[in-house]
Design a protein around this motif. Structure first.
Motif, PDB file in Angstrom:
ATOM      1  N   MET A  16       0.822  -1.177   0.000  1.00  7.08           N
ATOM      2  CA  MET A  16       0.000   0.000   0.000  1.00  7.08           C
ATOM      3  C   MET A  16       0.876   1.255   0.000  1.00  7.08           C
ATOM      4  SD  MET A  16      -2.886   1.127   2.748  1.00  7.08           S
ATOM      5  CE  MET A  16      -4.124   0.067   2.062  1.00  7.08           C
ATOM      6  N   ILE A  17       1.867   1.289   0.875  1.00  6.95           N
ATOM      7  CA  ILE A  17       2.756   2.442   0.938  1.00  6.95           C
ATOM      8  C   ILE A  17       3.612   2.508  -0.317  1.00  6.95           C
ATOM      9  CG2 ILE A  17       4.703   3.475   2.171  1.00  6.95           C
ATOM     10  CD1 ILE A  17       3.439   2.352   4.747  1.00  6.95           C
ATOM     11  N   ALA A  18       4.119   1.351  -0.755  1.00  6.95           N
ATOM     12  CA  ALA A  18       4.942   1.308  -1.964  1.00  6.95           C
ATOM     13  C   ALA A  18       4.136   1.790  -3.170  1.00  6.95           C
ATOM     14  CB  ALA A  18       5.477  -0.095  -2.197  1.00  6.95           C
ATOM     15  N   GLU A  19       2.879   1.375  -3.259  1.00 11.75           N
ATOM     16  CA  GLU A  19       2.029   1.808  -4.368  1.00 11.75           C
ATOM     17  C   GLU A  19       1.813   3.317  -4.325  1.00 11.75           C
ATOM     18  OE1 GLU A  19      -0.041   2.070  -7.722  1.00 11.75           O
ATOM     19  OE2 GLU A  19       1.025   0.295  -7.033  1.00 11.75           O
ATOM     20  N   ALA A  20       1.590   3.872  -3.141  1.00 15.08           N
ATOM     21  CA  ALA A  20       1.424   5.323  -3.011  1.00 15.08           C
ATOM     22  C   ALA A  20       2.703   6.038  -3.437  1.00 15.08           C
ATOM     23  CB  ALA A  20       1.054   5.690  -1.581  1.00 15.08           C
ATOM     24  N   ASN A  21       3.859   5.493  -3.074  1.00 15.44           N
ATOM     25  CA  ASN A  21       5.119   6.101  -3.490  1.00 15.44           C
ATOM     26  C   ASN A  21       5.272   6.073  -5.005  1.00 15.44           C
ATOM     27  OD1 ASN A  21       6.110   6.837  -0.998  1.00 15.44           O
ATOM     28  ND2 ASN A  21       7.130   4.879  -0.660  1.00 15.44           N
ATOM     29  N   ARG A  22       4.920   4.935  -5.624  1.00 12.91           N
ATOM     30  CA  ARG A  22       5.036   4.814  -7.084  1.00 12.91           C
ATOM     31  C   ARG A  22       4.078   5.749  -7.800  1.00 12.91           C
ATOM     32  NH1 ARG A  22       5.887  -0.602  -5.821  1.00 12.91           N
ATOM     33  NH2 ARG A  22       3.699  -1.125  -5.995  1.00 12.91           N
ATOM     34  N   SER A  23       2.868   5.855  -7.299  1.00  8.89           N
ATOM     35  CA  SER A  23       1.849   6.642  -7.983  1.00  8.89           C
ATOM     36  C   SER A  23       1.915   8.126  -7.649  1.00  8.89           C
ATOM     37  CB  SER A  23       0.456   6.116  -7.636  1.00  8.89           C
ATOM     38  OG  SER A  23       0.160   6.370  -6.272  1.00  8.89           O
ATOM     39  N   GLY A  24       2.571   8.456  -6.524  1.00  6.50           N
ATOM     40  CA  GLY A  24       2.633   9.848  -6.104  1.00  6.50           C
ATOM     41  C   GLY A  24       1.389  10.306  -5.370  1.00  6.50           C
ATOM     42  N   LEU A  25       0.462   9.394  -5.128  1.00 11.04           N
ATOM     43  CA  LEU A  25      -0.770   9.727  -4.419  1.00 11.04           C
ATOM     44  C   LEU A  25      -0.573   9.544  -2.921  1.00 11.04           C
ATOM     45  CD1 LEU A  25      -3.299   7.901  -6.772  1.00 11.04           C
ATOM     46  CD2 LEU A  25      -2.821  10.357  -6.663  1.00 11.04           C
TER      47      LEU A  25
ATOM     48  N   VAL B 293      -1.181   8.239   0.896  1.00 10.22           N
ATOM     49  CA  VAL B 293      -1.585   6.956   1.478  1.00 10.22           C
ATOM     50  C   VAL B 293      -2.959   7.130   2.119  1.00 10.22           C
ATOM     51  CG1 VAL B 293      -1.032   5.246   3.247  1.00 10.22           C
ATOM     52  CG2 VAL B 293       0.800   6.288   1.906  1.00 10.22           C
ATOM     53  N   ASP B 294      -3.839   6.173   1.872  1.00  9.47           N
ATOM     54  CA  ASP B 294      -5.161   6.168   2.480  1.00  9.47           C
ATOM     55  C   ASP B 294      -5.014   5.767   3.943  1.00  9.47           C
ATOM     56  OD1 ASP B 294      -7.953   5.917   2.972  1.00  9.47           O
ATOM     57  OD2 ASP B 294      -7.859   3.803   2.404  1.00  9.47           O
ATOM     58  N   ALA B 295      -5.202   6.701   4.859  1.00  9.14           N
ATOM     59  CA  ALA B 295      -4.971   6.446   6.284  1.00  9.14           C
ATOM     60  C   ALA B 295      -5.883   5.344   6.816  1.00  9.14           C
ATOM     61  CB  ALA B 295      -5.166   7.729   7.087  1.00  9.14           C
ATOM     62  N   HIS B 296      -7.152   5.356   6.437  1.00  8.99           N
ATOM     63  CA  HIS B 296      -8.076   4.319   6.901  1.00  8.99           C
ATOM     64  C   HIS B 296      -7.629   2.950   6.393  1.00  8.99           C
ATOM     65  CE1 HIS B 296     -11.755   2.294   8.092  1.00  8.99           C
ATOM     66  NE2 HIS B 296     -11.888   1.863   6.860  1.00  8.99           N
ATOM     67  N   GLY B 297      -7.275   2.868   5.123  1.00  7.69           N
ATOM     68  CA  GLY B 297      -6.812   1.609   4.545  1.00  7.69           C
ATOM     69  C   GLY B 297      -5.524   1.135   5.184  1.00  7.69           C
ATOM     70  N   LEU B 298      -4.647   2.072   5.527  1.00  4.92           N
ATOM     71  CA  LEU B 298      -3.382   1.719   6.169  1.00  4.92           C
ATOM     72  C   LEU B 298      -3.618   1.125   7.556  1.00  4.92           C
ATOM     73  CD1 LEU B 298      -0.326   1.698   5.912  1.00  4.92           C
ATOM     74  CD2 LEU B 298      -0.302   4.010   6.837  1.00  4.92           C
ATOM     75  N   ARG B 299      -4.520   1.720   8.318  1.00  2.00           N
ATOM     76  CA  ARG B 299      -4.850   1.185   9.648  1.00  2.00           C
ATOM     77  C   ARG B 299      -5.460  -0.211   9.535  1.00  2.00           C
ATOM     78  NH1 ARG B 299      -5.870   6.621  10.645  1.00  2.00           N
ATOM     79  NH2 ARG B 299      -8.041   6.449  10.013  1.00  2.00           N
ATOM     80  N   ALA B 300      -6.356  -0.393   8.577  1.00  5.36           N
ATOM     81  CA  ALA B 300      -6.970  -1.708   8.370  1.00  5.36           C
ATOM     82  C   ALA B 300      -5.908  -2.729   7.960  1.00  5.36           C
ATOM     83  CB  ALA B 300      -8.066  -1.610   7.306  1.00  5.36           C
ATOM     84  N   SER B 301      -4.997  -2.327   7.103  1.00  5.04           N
ATOM     85  CA  SER B 301      -3.914  -3.223   6.675  1.00  5.04           C
ATOM     86  C   SER B 301      -3.029  -3.617   7.843  1.00  5.04           C
ATOM     87  CB  SER B 301      -3.057  -2.561   5.590  1.00  5.04           C
ATOM     88  OG  SER B 301      -3.816  -2.328   4.441  1.00  5.04           O
ATOM     89  N   ALA B 302      -2.755  -2.665   8.735  1.00  6.49           N
ATOM     90  CA  ALA B 302      -1.908  -2.954   9.896  1.00  6.49           C
ATOM     91  C   ALA B 302      -2.574  -3.991  10.792  1.00  6.49           C
ATOM     92  CB  ALA B 302      -1.624  -1.675  10.675  1.00  6.49           C
ATOM     93  N   ARG B 303      -3.887  -3.895  10.967  1.00 12.08           N
ATOM     94  CA  ARG B 303      -4.597  -4.891  11.791  1.00 12.08           C
ATOM     95  C   ARG B 303      -4.549  -6.262  11.126  1.00 12.08           C
ATOM     96  NH1 ARG B 303      -8.036  -0.471  12.361  1.00 12.08           N
ATOM     97  NH2 ARG B 303      -9.435  -1.256  10.748  1.00 12.08           N
ATOM     98  N   VAL B 304      -4.785  -6.312   9.835  1.00  8.97           N
ATOM     99  CA  VAL B 304      -4.754  -7.579   9.109  1.00  8.97           C
ATOM    100  C   VAL B 304      -3.342  -8.151   9.119  1.00  8.97           C
ATOM    101  CG1 VAL B 304      -4.993  -8.618   6.809  1.00  8.97           C
ATOM    102  CG2 VAL B 304      -6.738  -7.040   7.660  1.00  8.97           C
ATOM    103  N   TYR B 305      -2.340  -7.298   8.948  1.00  4.55           N
ATOM    104  CA  TYR B 305      -0.953  -7.758   8.897  1.00  4.55           C
ATOM    105  C   TYR B 305      -0.524  -8.378  10.227  1.00  4.55           C
ATOM    106  CZ  TYR B 305       4.008  -7.945   7.898  1.00  4.55           C
ATOM    107  OH  TYR B 305       5.285  -8.388   7.715  1.00  4.55           O
ATOM    108  N   ALA B 306      -0.936  -7.779  11.328  1.00  5.01           N
ATOM    109  CA  ALA B 306      -0.602  -8.339  12.642  1.00  5.01           C
ATOM    110  C   ALA B 306      -1.192  -9.740  12.781  1.00  5.01           C
ATOM    111  CB  ALA B 306      -1.100  -7.421  13.754  1.00  5.01           C
TER     112      ALA B 306
END
Length: 91
Positions: A1-10, A12-25
């Motif tokens: 998610m972060i890598a994609e935001a870096n590539r696209s220049g957009l 990072v979706d904060a809500h999506g990042l928090r959800a990803s962190a919960r799933v990743y744990a």
């Protein structure tokens, strides 16, 4: 998610990042419970071990005359730490 935001220049979706962190744990817990690892772990664990222990790093570096790294993006932790640690002997 972060890598994609870096590539696209957009941003990072904060809500999506928090959800990803919960799933990743949960994902990491399930891997640990299954005594398993993903590809990122296979790179990350030795890189961290080489950072923590000079003797571990030297032991692995002594096994190689050269290290060939294919497609190591410069900003990834493992790319920055694993390849240099493995080639220390050449210096």
């Amino acid at each position: 998610m972060i890598a994609e935001a870096n590539r696209s220049g957009l941003p990072v979706d904060a809500h999506g990042l928090r959800a990803s962190a919960r799933v990743y744990a949960d994902y990491q817990r399930r891997l640990r419970d299954a005594n398993a690892a993903d590809f990122g772990d296979l790179l990350l664990w030795p890189a961290r071990a080489m950072q923590r222990s000079e003797s571990y790093s030297a032991r692995w570096a002594s096994r190689f005359d050269c290290v060939l790294a294919d497609e190591f993006p410069g900003r990834q932790f493992c790319a920055v730490h694993l390849a240099p640690a493995a080639r220390r002997r050449a210096r």
